[in-house]
Design a protein around this motif. Structure first.
Motif, PDB file in Angstrom:
ATOM      1  N   PHE A 182      17.832 -14.011 -20.409  1.00  0.00           N
ATOM      2  CA  PHE A 182      18.188 -13.289 -21.630  1.00  0.00           C
ATOM      3  C   PHE A 182      18.505 -14.316 -22.711  1.00  0.00           C
ATOM      4  O   PHE A 182      18.741 -15.487 -22.419  1.00  0.00           O
ATOM      5  CB  PHE A 182      19.383 -12.346 -21.404  1.00  0.00           C
ATOM      6  N   GLN A 183      18.465 -13.886 -23.955  1.00  0.00           N
ATOM      7  CA  GLN A 183      18.878 -14.743 -25.058  1.00  0.00           C
ATOM      8  C   GLN A 183      20.245 -14.282 -25.537  1.00  0.00           C
ATOM      9  O   GLN A 183      20.521 -13.084 -25.550  1.00  0.00           O
ATOM     10  CB  GLN A 183      17.866 -14.695 -26.207  1.00  0.00           C
ATOM     11  N   VAL A 184      21.103 -15.235 -25.893  1.00  0.00           N
ATOM     12  CA  VAL A 184      22.424 -14.886 -26.422  1.00  0.00           C
ATOM     13  C   VAL A 184      22.495 -15.245 -27.902  1.00  0.00           C
ATOM     14  O   VAL A 184      22.061 -16.323 -28.318  1.00  0.00           O
ATOM     15  CB  VAL A 184      23.590 -15.560 -25.652  1.00  0.00           C
ATOM     16  N   ILE A 185      23.027 -14.312 -28.676  1.00  0.00           N
ATOM     17  CA  ILE A 185      23.308 -14.557 -30.087  1.00  0.00           C
ATOM     18  C   ILE A 185      24.813 -14.458 -30.301  1.00  0.00           C
ATOM     19  O   ILE A 185      25.532 -13.947 -29.443  1.00  0.00           O
ATOM     20  CB  ILE A 185      22.555 -13.570 -31.003  1.00  0.00           C
ATOM     21  N   GLY A 198      17.993 -24.507  -9.549  1.00  0.00           N
ATOM     22  CA  GLY A 198      18.979 -24.529  -8.478  1.00  0.00           C
ATOM     23  C   GLY A 198      20.402 -24.335  -8.955  1.00  0.00           C
ATOM     24  O   GLY A 198      21.327 -24.229  -8.151  1.00  0.00           O
ATOM     25  N   SER A 199      20.587 -24.267 -10.255  1.00  0.00           N
ATOM     26  CA  SER A 199      21.922 -24.147 -10.852  1.00  0.00           C
ATOM     27  C   SER A 199      22.485 -22.735 -10.668  1.00  0.00           C
ATOM     28  O   SER A 199      21.845 -21.850 -10.109  1.00  0.00           O
ATOM     29  CB  SER A 199      21.818 -24.451 -12.351  1.00  0.00           C
ATOM     30  N   ALA A 200      23.709 -22.543 -11.180  1.00  0.00           N
ATOM     31  CA  ALA A 200      24.249 -21.181 -11.322  1.00  0.00           C
ATOM     32  C   ALA A 200      23.701 -20.574 -12.609  1.00  0.00           C
ATOM     33  O   ALA A 200      23.144 -19.477 -12.618  1.00  0.00           O
ATOM     34  CB  ALA A 200      25.774 -21.212 -11.341  1.00  0.00           C
ATOM     35  N   LEU A 201      23.857 -21.322 -13.705  1.00  0.00           N
ATOM     36  CA  LEU A 201      23.320 -20.916 -15.007  1.00  0.00           C
ATOM     37  C   LEU A 201      22.572 -22.081 -15.629  1.00  0.00           C
ATOM     38  O   LEU A 201      22.946 -23.238 -15.439  1.00  0.00           O
ATOM     39  CB  LEU A 201      24.438 -20.491 -15.962  1.00  0.00           C
ATOM     40  N   THR A 202      21.542 -21.753 -16.387  1.00  0.00           N
ATOM     41  CA  THR A 202      20.837 -22.743 -17.204  1.00  0.00           C
ATOM     42  C   THR A 202      20.858 -22.266 -18.645  1.00  0.00           C
ATOM     43  O   THR A 202      20.617 -21.083 -18.916  1.00  0.00           O
ATOM     44  CB  THR A 202      19.386 -22.925 -16.725  1.00  0.00           C
ATOM     45  N   VAL A 203      21.166 -23.181 -19.558  1.00  0.00           N
ATOM     46  CA  VAL A 203      21.216 -22.872 -20.987  1.00  0.00           C
ATOM     47  C   VAL A 203      20.131 -23.684 -21.682  1.00  0.00           C
ATOM     48  O   VAL A 203      20.108 -24.914 -21.573  1.00  0.00           O
ATOM     49  CB  VAL A 203      22.595 -23.201 -21.593  1.00  0.00           C
ATOM     50  N   LEU A 204      19.236 -23.008 -22.382  1.00  0.00           N
ATOM     51  CA  LEU A 204      18.125 -23.666 -23.056  1.00  0.00           C
ATOM     52  C   LEU A 204      18.237 -23.513 -24.562  1.00  0.00           C
ATOM     53  O   LEU A 204      18.373 -22.404 -25.077  1.00  0.00           O
ATOM     54  CB  LEU A 204      16.796 -23.054 -22.595  1.00  0.00           C
ATOM     55  N   GLN A 205      18.183 -24.641 -25.238  1.00  0.00           N
ATOM     56  CA  GLN A 205      18.082 -24.657 -26.694  1.00  0.00           C
ATOM     57  C   GLN A 205      16.655 -25.044 -27.055  1.00  0.00           C
ATOM     58  O   GLN A 205      16.174 -26.120 -26.688  1.00  0.00           O
ATOM     59  CB  GLN A 205      19.066 -25.665 -27.292  1.00  0.00           C
ATOM     60  N   ILE A 211      14.353 -16.895 -30.787  1.00  0.00           N
ATOM     61  CA  ILE A 211      15.106 -16.237 -31.859  1.00  0.00           C
ATOM     62  C   ILE A 211      15.915 -17.322 -32.561  1.00  0.00           C
ATOM     63  O   ILE A 211      16.591 -18.112 -31.888  1.00  0.00           O
ATOM     64  CB  ILE A 211      16.046 -15.150 -31.289  1.00  0.00           C
ATOM     65  N   PRO A 212      15.863 -17.402 -33.877  1.00  0.00           N
ATOM     66  CA  PRO A 212      16.615 -18.443 -34.578  1.00  0.00           C
ATOM     67  C   PRO A 212      18.094 -18.457 -34.174  1.00  0.00           C
ATOM     68  O   PRO A 212      18.739 -17.406 -34.130  1.00  0.00           O
ATOM     69  CB  PRO A 212      16.447 -18.067 -36.051  1.00  0.00           C
ATOM     70  N   ASN A 213      18.600 -19.627 -33.831  1.00  0.00           N
ATOM     71  CA  ASN A 213      20.011 -19.872 -33.503  1.00  0.00           C
ATOM     72  C   ASN A 213      20.478 -19.238 -32.184  1.00  0.00           C
ATOM     73  O   ASN A 213      21.659 -19.306 -31.858  1.00  0.00           O
ATOM     74  CB  ASN A 213      20.925 -19.403 -34.644  1.00  0.00           C
ATOM     75  N   ALA A 214      19.558 -18.630 -31.447  1.00  0.00           N
ATOM     76  CA  ALA A 214      19.914 -18.074 -30.140  1.00  0.00           C
ATOM     77  C   ALA A 214      19.773 -19.159 -29.069  1.00  0.00           C
ATOM     78  O   ALA A 214      19.111 -20.179 -29.272  1.00  0.00           O
ATOM     79  CB  ALA A 214      19.026 -16.887 -29.804  1.00  0.00           C
ATOM     80  N   LEU A 215      20.409 -18.939 -27.930  1.00  0.00           N
ATOM     81  CA  LEU A 215      20.237 -19.785 -26.756  1.00  0.00           C
ATOM     82  C   LEU A 215      19.650 -18.923 -25.638  1.00  0.00           C
ATOM     83  O   LEU A 215      20.022 -17.753 -25.485  1.00  0.00           O
ATOM     84  CB  LEU A 215      21.567 -20.386 -26.318  1.00  0.00           C
ATOM     85  N   VAL A 216      18.752 -19.501 -24.866  1.00  0.00           N
ATOM     86  CA  VAL A 216      18.139 -18.790 -23.743  1.00  0.00           C
ATOM     87  C   VAL A 216      18.942 -19.113 -22.480  1.00  0.00           C
ATOM     88  O   VAL A 216      19.202 -20.277 -22.184  1.00  0.00           O
ATOM     89  CB  VAL A 216      16.676 -19.199 -23.556  1.00  0.00           C
ATOM     90  N   ILE A 217      19.321 -18.066 -21.756  1.00  0.00           N
ATOM     91  CA  ILE A 217      20.104 -18.220 -20.519  1.00  0.00           C
ATOM     92  C   ILE A 217      19.262 -17.736 -19.348  1.00  0.00           C
ATOM     93  O   ILE A 217      18.622 -16.689 -19.435  1.00  0.00           O
ATOM     94  CB  ILE A 217      21.404 -17.383 -20.568  1.00  0.00           C
TER      95      ILE A 217
END
Length: 363
Positions: free
Chosen positions: A86-89, A236-243, A267-273
């Motif tokens: 999902f993407q977080v804003i 293999g992580s718990a969470l991955t955060v992509l910019q 999405i501009p300024n969003a992070l992908v999780i």
């Protein structure tokens, strides 16, 4: 210490793809050319908008709003259960910091090759500059240059691999990583809430969480239909955060949804999780890690910055008792996370194959 292979690794000659682009702009060495079954379809590479599926977007500001809390937590639950992405804003990280992190990452990749090679990724390891997850001389290579660093806890850092150029690189990475760490802790609280669990269950279980950052640079490729920017895999992580870099106007990240490769529209300024294998195991498969890959573009370079957040290496993990019952029998064995991390980083990226380490199979 960070996991390293216990066996000698021979990787053969690995071309630097940025240098290839300069020296032989129309040439693709054979080690980068994928087998037919692995090659991305041209339609997927060149017309990402042809797919109408879009990964969910979660607004973190609504979770802290009592009026919107329930709906947004339900959206988070659906995202983790059906997509794994999902993407977080409104994530709370200063946009100037995101821009600065992108700037220093790009500046590093633009350094002369001899400067970047002062921080080499040793064969079979995952820190430094080069290509990770390469374990043989005939293994197919990704059309990507990587620079990866262990961040937390401090004992996983290799100080020799932290560059002196750009001048503000180390300071920026540290500040950025602290903010991403806060975000990961909050996301894990919200994920726990979405499962009806104590909100602090993951933080209490994880101990001093392991955190690493990797910058990926995907130069334009003359034949994007023949190569992959990054091989299909789950994390293999718990969470991955992509910019995703703002300077990167091409869509490169794709996720496997219902056996179809779906491009992730930035999405501009969003992070992908994305959910990693660890959360899949802890939730007994309710929330799933999802296979994903990167493709390249014929004309445009692309930059991404990825943070991996995982439990301490000393922690024993297995499905949470609250999520196992007669209707949902235990699907994964208990294991030491350090052993799993060693297993993950000493195997090439190959779909979700690494997770077989933890699965329980019916006789």
């Amino acid at each position: 210490m960070a996991p390293v292979p216990s066996f000698p690794v021979k990787v053969g000659h690995i071309d630097d793809v940025q240098e290839l682009k300069k020296i032989k702009p129309s040439s693709i060495p054979e080690r980068f050319v994928r087998d037919m079954i692995e090659r991305p379809k041209l339609a997927t590479v060149t017309t990402p908008s042809s797919c109408n599926l879009n990964i969910p977007v979660v607004d973190l500001s609504k979770i802290s709003n009592s009026q919107d809390f329930h709906n947004e937590i339900m959206k988070l639950s659906t995202s983790c259960e059906e997509w794994g992405f999902f993407q977080v804003i409104n994530h709370g990280i200063d946009l100037d910091l995101l821009e600065k992190m992108e700037k220093i990452s790009m500046e590093f990749f633009m350094l002369p090759l001899e400067e970047k090679q002062k921080y080499p990724m040793a064969p079979g390891t995952v820190q430094g500059y080069g290509q990770a997850f390469v374990f043989s001389e005939d293994q197919k290579l990704d059309w990507c240059n990587m620079f990866a660093l262990g961040v937390e806890p401090h004992f996983i850092r290799n100080p020799k691999l932290w560059p002196t150029k750009p001048l503000d690189f180390s300071e920026t990475v540290d500040i950025y990583s602290r903010e991403i760490r806060k975000l990961c802790k909050n996301l894990l609280k919200y994920i726990a809430m979405s499962l009806g669990l104590n909100e602090d269950i993951f933080e209490e279980m994880f101990g001093v969480a392991v955190q690493a950052v990797r910058m990926n640079y995907y130069p334009a490729c003359p034949r994007p239909d023949l190569v992959l920017g990054l091989s299909p895999h789950s994390d293999g992580s718990a969470l991955t955060v992509l910019q995703q870099g703002k300077c990167s106007s091409s869509v490169g990240l794709q996720i496997l949804k219902d056996n179809v490769w779906v491009p992730v529209q930035p999405i501009p300024n969003a992070l992908v999780i994305n959910i990693g294998d660890t959360i899949e195991v802890l939730t007994n498969g309710r929330y799933k890690s999802v296979e994903h890959r990167a493709v390249t573009h014929q004309e445009k370079d692309r930059l991404s910055i990825v943070t991996f957040y995982a439990p301490s290496y000393e922690i024993e993990l297995g499905p949470l008792a609250e999520l196992v019952d007669e209707n949902n029998p235990c699907k994964y064995k208990r294991y030491n996370h350090g052993e799993y991390s060693m297993h993950y980083v000493t195997n090439k990226l190959q779909g979700k194959k690494t997770l077989e380490f933890a699965k329980i199979y019916d006789n």
